[in-house]
Write a protein that holds these residues in place. Structure first.
Motif, PDB file in Angstrom:
ATOM      1  N   ASP A 288      65.893  60.458   5.558  1.00  0.00           N
ATOM      2  CA  ASP A 288      64.522  60.103   5.170  1.00  0.00           C
ATOM      3  C   ASP A 288      64.391  58.649   4.723  1.00  0.00           C
ATOM      4  N   ILE A 289      65.424  57.825   4.952  1.00  0.00           N
ATOM      5  CA  ILE A 289      65.343  56.386   4.677  1.00  0.00           C
ATOM      6  C   ILE A 289      65.175  55.664   6.009  1.00  0.00           C
ATOM      7  N   PRO A 290      63.968  55.169   6.306  1.00  0.00           N
ATOM      8  CA  PRO A 290      63.739  54.514   7.600  1.00  0.00           C
ATOM      9  C   PRO A 290      64.438  53.166   7.687  1.00  0.00           C
ATOM     10  N   LEU A 291      64.715  52.763   8.925  1.00  0.00           N
ATOM     11  CA  LEU A 291      65.349  51.488   9.212  1.00  0.00           C
ATOM     12  C   LEU A 291      64.422  50.599  10.026  1.00  0.00           C
ATOM     13  N   VAL A 292      64.491  49.303   9.746  1.00  0.00           N
ATOM     14  CA  VAL A 292      63.794  48.294  10.540  1.00  0.00           C
ATOM     15  C   VAL A 292      64.861  47.537  11.321  1.00  0.00           C
ATOM     16  N   GLY A 293      64.718  47.477  12.639  1.00  0.00           N
ATOM     17  CA  GLY A 293      65.680  46.794  13.484  1.00  0.00           C
ATOM     18  C   GLY A 293      65.244  45.374  13.790  1.00  0.00           C
ATOM     19  N   VAL A 294      66.089  44.412  13.472  1.00  0.00           N
ATOM     20  CA  VAL A 294      65.768  43.003  13.737  1.00  0.00           C
ATOM     21  C   VAL A 294      67.055  42.276  14.091  1.00  0.00           C
ATOM     22  N   GLY A 295      66.945  41.348  15.036  1.00  0.00           N
ATOM     23  CA  GLY A 295      68.103  40.575  15.452  1.00  0.00           C
ATOM     24  C   GLY A 295      68.301  40.624  16.946  1.00  0.00           C
ATOM     25  N   GLY A 296      67.904  39.563  17.630  1.00  0.00           N
ATOM     26  CA  GLY A 296      68.163  39.462  19.058  1.00  0.00           C
ATOM     27  C   GLY A 296      67.153  40.103  19.971  1.00  0.00           C
ATOM     28  N   VAL A 297      65.974  40.442  19.475  1.00  0.00           N
ATOM     29  CA  VAL A 297      64.955  41.072  20.329  1.00  0.00           C
ATOM     30  C   VAL A 297      64.234  39.987  21.127  1.00  0.00           C
ATOM     31  N   LEU A 298      64.522  39.926  22.428  1.00  0.00           N
ATOM     32  CA  LEU A 298      63.905  38.945  23.308  1.00  0.00           C
ATOM     33  C   LEU A 298      63.159  39.590  24.472  1.00  0.00           C
ATOM     34  N   SER A 299      63.033  40.921  24.431  1.00  0.00           N
ATOM     35  CA  SER A 299      62.324  41.626  25.495  1.00  0.00           C
ATOM     36  C   SER A 299      61.886  42.987  24.986  1.00  0.00           C
ATOM     37  N   GLY A 300      61.004  43.615  25.738  1.00  0.00           N
ATOM     38  CA  GLY A 300      60.616  44.973  25.403  1.00  0.00           C
ATOM     39  C   GLY A 300      61.799  45.920  25.463  1.00  0.00           C
ATOM     40  N   ALA A 301      62.699  45.695  26.415  1.00  0.00           N
ATOM     41  CA  ALA A 301      63.890  46.539  26.523  1.00  0.00           C
ATOM     42  C   ALA A 301      64.756  46.433  25.275  1.00  0.00           C
ATOM     43  N   ASP A 302      64.845  45.243  24.705  1.00  0.00           N
ATOM     44  CA  ASP A 302      65.609  45.069  23.461  1.00  0.00           C
ATOM     45  C   ASP A 302      64.978  45.865  22.326  1.00  0.00           C
ATOM     46  N   ALA A 303      63.653  45.836  22.251  1.00  0.00           N
ATOM     47  CA  ALA A 303      62.965  46.593  21.202  1.00  0.00           C
ATOM     48  C   ALA A 303      63.246  48.082  21.338  1.00  0.00           C
ATOM     49  N   VAL A 304      63.251  48.571  22.568  1.00  0.00           N
ATOM     50  CA  VAL A 304      63.540  49.989  22.805  1.00  0.00           C
ATOM     51  C   VAL A 304      64.973  50.323  22.391  1.00  0.00           C
ATOM     52  N   LYS A 305      65.905  49.409  22.633  1.00  0.00           N
ATOM     53  CA  LYS A 305      67.291  49.641  22.216  1.00  0.00           C
ATOM     54  C   LYS A 305      67.394  49.778  20.701  1.00  0.00           C
TER      55      LYS A 305
END
Length: 350
Positions: A288-305
């Motif tokens: 129940d502790i959500p995570l925010v992913g940041v670092g190296g997102v240069l495309s929509g595919a990266d965001a999905v990863k």
């Protein structure tokens, strides 16, 4: 439009280009011309930390340290904007030059060092902003504050930004303030975050609203460090974790011009490293502790990863330098397609 102006911006020193871009964005926003840069994505409501986000793609801290460009940044279509890192007192940061582009690697190196006008200036800017999304405020300590008393700086900032923030992020992971990352050591982390959690509950009662408290971690943690951090953050019931800050590693940019410059590396070379930390945290933190992913997102595919690795939200920064504002909508639409994709056994088919 960004594709036309990027070559001109890249002729400028990186920090100078950063300042010019923000001033130009303010002018466009004042003239209602931001749609020339980016079309606002259709809503993709997302819930995390007890907050409802217009979409799950946000701006990472560091781009607008003083909260002076909030409305212009929201106009680019971000579902949330995180400003800061802010410190109690103004400080100039490290000497220039302190920001460098590695275009071939689609990366940046910065050693800015929490340059900002102080928390009172940020508060004044936030009060003037209209805000069209969720606003996070990232807090840190002054460079000359020893780690033994760092908690006082964080408490000072927390108390001042609390009434205005939708969430607050505790930055203990920048590589550009000497000794800061030592605060991620298990006992130091427990003391610092424990004190801030107590203050959070007190401020919630005082203001009649509970503002989520997040912690931002480094990508350079060992597996044992990740295990210890997850144990502390779960025990103390933080509202969320941001993974990750920039890296001091140069393994993925060896031989690149400027690769030996000190500071934090961001952009494409950080993607795998930060996503690995994100995935490991997801397996170790309470569900129940959500995570925010940041670092190296240069495309929509990266965001999905990032989402596939366990993130509930993603953030951008360096990707904007190389791809421009259209990256925001691209990431939102990629996440939308992932949500709407047919599934097999509950797992989306990508």
């Amino acid at each position: 439009m960004y594709g036309l102006v990027r070559p001109l911006l890249f002729r400028l020193d990186a920090e100078r280009a950063h300042d010019v871009t923000l001033r130009a964005l303010d002018l466009l926003q004042g003239a209602h011309l931001v749609p020339l840069l980016a079309r606002r994505p259709a809503p993709l409501p997302t819930e995390a930390f007890g907050l409802r986000f217009p979409n799950p793609v946000g701006l990472a801290a560091g781009l607008d340290k003083n909260g002076a460009h909030i409305d212009a940044l929201f106009a680019l279509g971000f579902g949330f904007v995180e400003i800061g890192t802010v410190t109690p007192r103004p400080q100039p940061g490290n000497p220039r030059p302190r920001m460098f582009r590695l275009p071939r690697e689609q990366a940046l190196i910065n050693r800015l060092g929490f340059n900002n006008l102080g928390v009172d200036a940020l508060v004044a800017n936030v009060r003037r902003a209209k805000r069209r999304g969720v606003l996070g405020i990232n807090i840190g300590k002054n460079k000359d504050t020893p780690n033994d008393t760092a908690v006082d700086d964080y408490l000072f900032c927390l108390e001042r930004v609390y009434p205005l923030a939708d969430y607050v992020t505790v930055n203990i992971s920048s590589p550009n303030t000497a000794g800061l990352r030592e605060l991620q050591e298990e006992q130091s982390l427990r003391r610092l975050v424990g004190s801030l959690r107590e203050a959070q509950e007190r401020l919630a009662a005082q203001h009649g609203r509970r503002v989520p408290l997040l912690v931002k971690v480094a990508p350079d943690l060992s597996d044992d460090d990740i295990e210890a951090a997850a144990r502390v953050l779960s025990d103390l019931r933080v509202d969320g974790v941001i993974a990750t800050n920039t890296t001091v590693s140069r393994i993925n940019v060896q031989g690149a011009p400027l690769a030996r410059e000190t500071g934090g590396l961001s952009g494409a070379p950080l993607m795998n490293k930060s996503t690995t930390v994100l995935r490991r945290l997801r397996t170790r933190l309470d569900d129940d502790i959500p995570l925010v992913g940041v670092g190296g997102v240069l495309s929509g595919a990266d965001a999905v990863k990032k989402m596939a690795a366990g993130a509930s939200l993603v953030q951008l920064y360096s990707g904007l330098v190389y791809r421009g504002p259209k990256l925001v909508g691209e990431c939102v639409e990629a996440i939308r397609r992932r949500r709407e994709a047919p599934s097999r056994g509950g797992v989306p088919v990508l």
